[in-house]
Design a protein around this motif. Sequence first.
Motif, PDB file in Angstrom:
ATOM      1  N   ASN A   1       0.856  -1.173   0.000  1.00 25.98           N
ATOM      2  CA  ASN A   1       0.000   0.000   0.000  1.00 25.98           C
ATOM      3  C   ASN A   1       0.892   1.223   0.000  1.00 25.98           C
ATOM      4  OD1 ASN A   1      -2.468  -1.391   0.184  1.00 25.98           O
ATOM      5  ND2 ASN A   1      -2.115  -1.700   2.368  1.00 25.98           N
ATOM      6  N   VAL A   2       0.517   2.214  -0.787  1.00 23.35           N
ATOM      7  CA  VAL A   2       1.309   3.431  -0.875  1.00 23.35           C
ATOM      8  C   VAL A   2       0.371   4.617  -0.741  1.00 23.35           C
ATOM      9  CG1 VAL A   2       2.964   4.733  -2.253  1.00 23.35           C
ATOM     10  CG2 VAL A   2       2.811   2.273  -2.543  1.00 23.35           C
ATOM     11  N   ARG A   3       0.725   5.508   0.140  1.00 18.04           N
ATOM     12  CA  ARG A   3      -0.007   6.760   0.275  1.00 18.04           C
ATOM     13  C   ARG A   3       0.832   7.816  -0.414  1.00 18.04           C
ATOM     14  NH1 ARG A   3       0.839  10.805   3.459  1.00 18.04           N
ATOM     15  NH2 ARG A   3      -0.795  12.338   3.766  1.00 18.04           N
ATOM     16  N   VAL A   4       0.281   8.420  -1.467  1.00 14.01           N
ATOM     17  CA  VAL A   4       1.013   9.439  -2.210  1.00 14.01           C
ATOM     18  C   VAL A   4       0.175  10.704  -2.282  1.00 14.01           C
ATOM     19  CG1 VAL A   4       2.305   7.774  -3.608  1.00 14.01           C
ATOM     20  CG2 VAL A   4       0.135   8.665  -4.461  1.00 14.01           C
ATOM     21  N   GLU A   5       0.860  11.796  -2.518  1.00 19.50           N
ATOM     22  CA  GLU A   5       0.182  13.071  -2.696  1.00 19.50           C
ATOM     23  C   GLU A   5       0.533  13.605  -4.073  1.00 19.50           C
ATOM     24  OE1 GLU A   5       0.450  17.295  -0.545  1.00 19.50           O
ATOM     25  OE2 GLU A   5      -0.080  15.632   0.791  1.00 19.50           O
ATOM     26  N   ILE A   6      -0.497  13.855  -4.867  1.00 15.21           N
ATOM     27  CA  ILE A   6      -0.319  14.417  -6.204  1.00 15.21           C
ATOM     28  C   ILE A   6      -1.161  15.673  -6.296  1.00 15.21           C
ATOM     29  CG2 ILE A   6      -0.597  14.064  -8.689  1.00 15.21           C
ATOM     30  CD1 ILE A   6      -0.386  11.040  -8.153  1.00 15.21           C
ATOM     31  N   TYR A   7      -0.504  16.770  -6.506  1.00 11.91           N
ATOM     32  CA  TYR A   7      -1.170  18.069  -6.672  1.00 11.91           C
ATOM     33  C   TYR A   7      -2.132  18.334  -5.517  1.00 11.91           C
ATOM     34  CZ  TYR A   7      -2.279  22.072  -9.645  1.00 11.91           C
ATOM     35  OH  TYR A   7      -2.412  23.333 -10.161  1.00 11.91           O
ATOM     36  N   ASP A   8      -1.607  18.148  -4.319  1.00 10.95           N
ATOM     37  CA  ASP A   8      -2.313  18.408  -3.066  1.00 10.95           C
ATOM     38  C   ASP A   8      -3.527  17.499  -2.831  1.00 10.95           C
ATOM     39  OD1 ASP A   8      -0.472  20.423  -2.459  1.00 10.95           O
ATOM     40  OD2 ASP A   8      -1.665  21.931  -3.525  1.00 10.95           O
TER      41      ASP A   8
ATOM     42  N   ARG B   1      -7.968  20.453 -15.728  1.00  9.32           N
ATOM     43  CA  ARG B   1      -7.251  20.917 -16.930  1.00  9.32           C
ATOM     44  C   ARG B   1      -5.746  20.686 -16.777  1.00  9.32           C
ATOM     45  NH1 ARG B   1      -9.479  23.344 -20.741  1.00  9.32           N
ATOM     46  NH2 ARG B   1     -11.127  24.833 -20.901  1.00  9.32           N
ATOM     47  N   VAL B   2      -5.227  20.974 -15.608  1.00 13.09           N
ATOM     48  CA  VAL B   2      -3.795  20.757 -15.355  1.00 13.09           C
ATOM     49  C   VAL B   2      -3.460  19.279 -15.506  1.00 13.09           C
ATOM     50  CG1 VAL B   2      -1.968  20.885 -13.611  1.00 13.09           C
ATOM     51  CG2 VAL B   2      -3.543  22.805 -13.904  1.00 13.09           C
ATOM     52  N   ALA B   3      -4.324  18.406 -14.987  1.00 14.94           N
ATOM     53  CA  ALA B   3      -4.088  16.966 -15.092  1.00 14.94           C
ATOM     54  C   ALA B   3      -4.104  16.510 -16.544  1.00 14.94           C
ATOM     55  CB  ALA B   3      -5.133  16.199 -14.284  1.00 14.94           C
ATOM     56  N   VAL B   4      -5.054  17.018 -17.330  1.00 17.96           N
ATOM     57  CA  VAL B   4      -5.130  16.639 -18.745  1.00 17.96           C
ATOM     58  C   VAL B   4      -3.904  17.143 -19.488  1.00 17.96           C
ATOM     59  CG1 VAL B   4      -6.392  17.006 -20.902  1.00 17.96           C
ATOM     60  CG2 VAL B   4      -7.637  16.426 -18.806  1.00 17.96           C
ATOM     61  N   LEU B   5      -3.490  18.364 -19.240  1.00 15.72           N
ATOM     62  CA  LEU B   5      -2.290  18.896 -19.889  1.00 15.72           C
ATOM     63  C   LEU B   5      -1.047  18.102 -19.485  1.00 15.72           C
ATOM     64  CD1 LEU B   5      -2.995  22.729 -19.631  1.00 15.72           C
ATOM     65  CD2 LEU B   5      -3.073  21.312 -21.704  1.00 15.72           C
ATOM     66  N   ALA B   6      -0.968  17.724 -18.219  1.00 14.81           N
ATOM     67  CA  ALA B   6       0.161  16.904 -17.762  1.00 14.81           C
ATOM     68  C   ALA B   6       0.139  15.543 -18.448  1.00 14.81           C
ATOM     69  CB  ALA B   6       0.124  16.738 -16.244  1.00 14.81           C
TER      70      ALA B   6
ATOM     71  N   MET C   1       2.589  18.191 -13.047  1.00 19.04           N
ATOM     72  CA  MET C   1       1.394  19.029 -12.877  1.00 19.04           C
ATOM     73  C   MET C   1       1.754  20.399 -12.323  1.00 19.04           C
ATOM     74  SD  MET C   1      -1.541  16.356 -11.594  1.00 19.04           S
ATOM     75  CE  MET C   1      -2.807  17.635 -11.536  1.00 19.04           C
ATOM     76  N   ARG C   2       2.669  20.440 -11.380  1.00 20.28           N
ATOM     77  CA  ARG C   2       3.064  21.731 -10.801  1.00 20.28           C
ATOM     78  C   ARG C   2       3.781  22.605 -11.832  1.00 20.28           C
ATOM     79  NH1 ARG C   2       1.690  21.836  -5.723  1.00 20.28           N
ATOM     80  NH2 ARG C   2       1.305  19.843  -4.692  1.00 20.28           N
ATOM     81  N   LEU C   3       4.612  21.997 -12.654  1.00 15.85           N
ATOM     82  CA  LEU C   3       5.299  22.739 -13.709  1.00 15.85           C
ATOM     83  C   LEU C   3       4.290  23.307 -14.703  1.00 15.85           C
ATOM     84  CD1 LEU C   3       8.001  23.535 -15.085  1.00 15.85           C
ATOM     85  CD2 LEU C   3       7.874  21.362 -16.296  1.00 15.85           C
ATOM     86  N   ILE C   4       3.339  22.489 -15.104  1.00 14.23           N
ATOM     87  CA  ILE C   4       2.336  22.943 -16.070  1.00 14.23           C
ATOM     88  C   ILE C   4       1.443  24.024 -15.462  1.00 14.23           C
ATOM     89  CG2 ILE C   4       0.236  22.189 -17.279  1.00 14.23           C
ATOM     90  CD1 ILE C   4       1.845  19.660 -18.031  1.00 14.23           C
ATOM     91  N   SER C   5       1.087  23.881 -14.200  1.00 13.61           N
ATOM     92  CA  SER C   5       0.231  24.897 -13.570  1.00 13.61           C
ATOM     93  C   SER C   5       0.932  26.243 -13.498  1.00 13.61           C
ATOM     94  CB  SER C   5      -0.222  24.452 -12.183  1.00 13.61           C
ATOM     95  OG  SER C   5       0.846  24.480 -11.264  1.00 13.61           O
ATOM     96  N   GLN C   6       2.251  26.233 -13.399  1.00  8.72           N
ATOM     97  CA  GLN C   6       3.009  27.487 -13.394  1.00  8.72           C
ATOM     98  C   GLN C   6       3.028  28.124 -14.775  1.00  8.72           C
ATOM     99  OE1 GLN C   6       6.875  26.406 -11.956  1.00  8.72           O
ATOM    100  NE2 GLN C   6       6.206  26.139  -9.839  1.00  8.72           N
ATOM    101  N   GLN C   7       3.003  27.287 -15.826  1.00 14.84           N
ATOM    102  CA  GLN C   7       3.114  27.792 -17.198  1.00 14.84           C
ATOM    103  C   GLN C   7       1.758  28.092 -17.827  1.00 14.84           C
ATOM    104  OE1 GLN C   7       5.309  24.622 -19.032  1.00 14.84           O
ATOM    105  NE2 GLN C   7       7.263  25.302 -18.204  1.00 14.84           N
ATOM    106  N   ALA C   8       0.711  27.389 -17.399  1.00 14.27           N
ATOM    107  CA  ALA C   8      -0.606  27.553 -18.003  1.00 14.27           C
ATOM    108  C   ALA C   8      -1.384  28.653 -17.295  1.00 14.27           C
ATOM    109  CB  ALA C   8      -1.383  26.240 -17.930  1.00 14.27           C
TER     110      ALA C   8
END
Length: 111
Positions: free
Chosen positions: A17-24, A62-67, A48-55
């Motif tokens: 089991n893995v607990r991860v955090e993706i884009y908060d 939308r950020v997830a789809v772009l990523a 996602m964080r890189l794209i959110s800074q650029q978009a």
Amino acid sequence: MARQREVSLSDGNGSGNVRVEIYDQTYHLRGSDPEYIAQLAEYVDNKMRLISQQAATVDSLRVAVLAALNIADELQVLRRKYDCVASDYVEQAEHLAGALDEVLQDDRRAG
């Protein structure tokens, strides 16, 4: 930006089991290699964080789809490169096999 990962193994049946955090957002995932899953999640989070800074959007969908499109593009570029390299290796191997066959045939004739 490195995000802290929490990895916990399950009951020892080879599936963790893995607990991860993706884009908060926190996700509880399961797989045979928890550390690898955590690395993938970290890659997606960073993308996602890189794209959110650029978009010009803050919409997480939308950020997830772009990523996803960006990662799919990276995959296709690498596949094309792999296919090209694999084709070159096959061609070279066929050439060397032919040259080896010629040498062996010449040795048989001479011997």
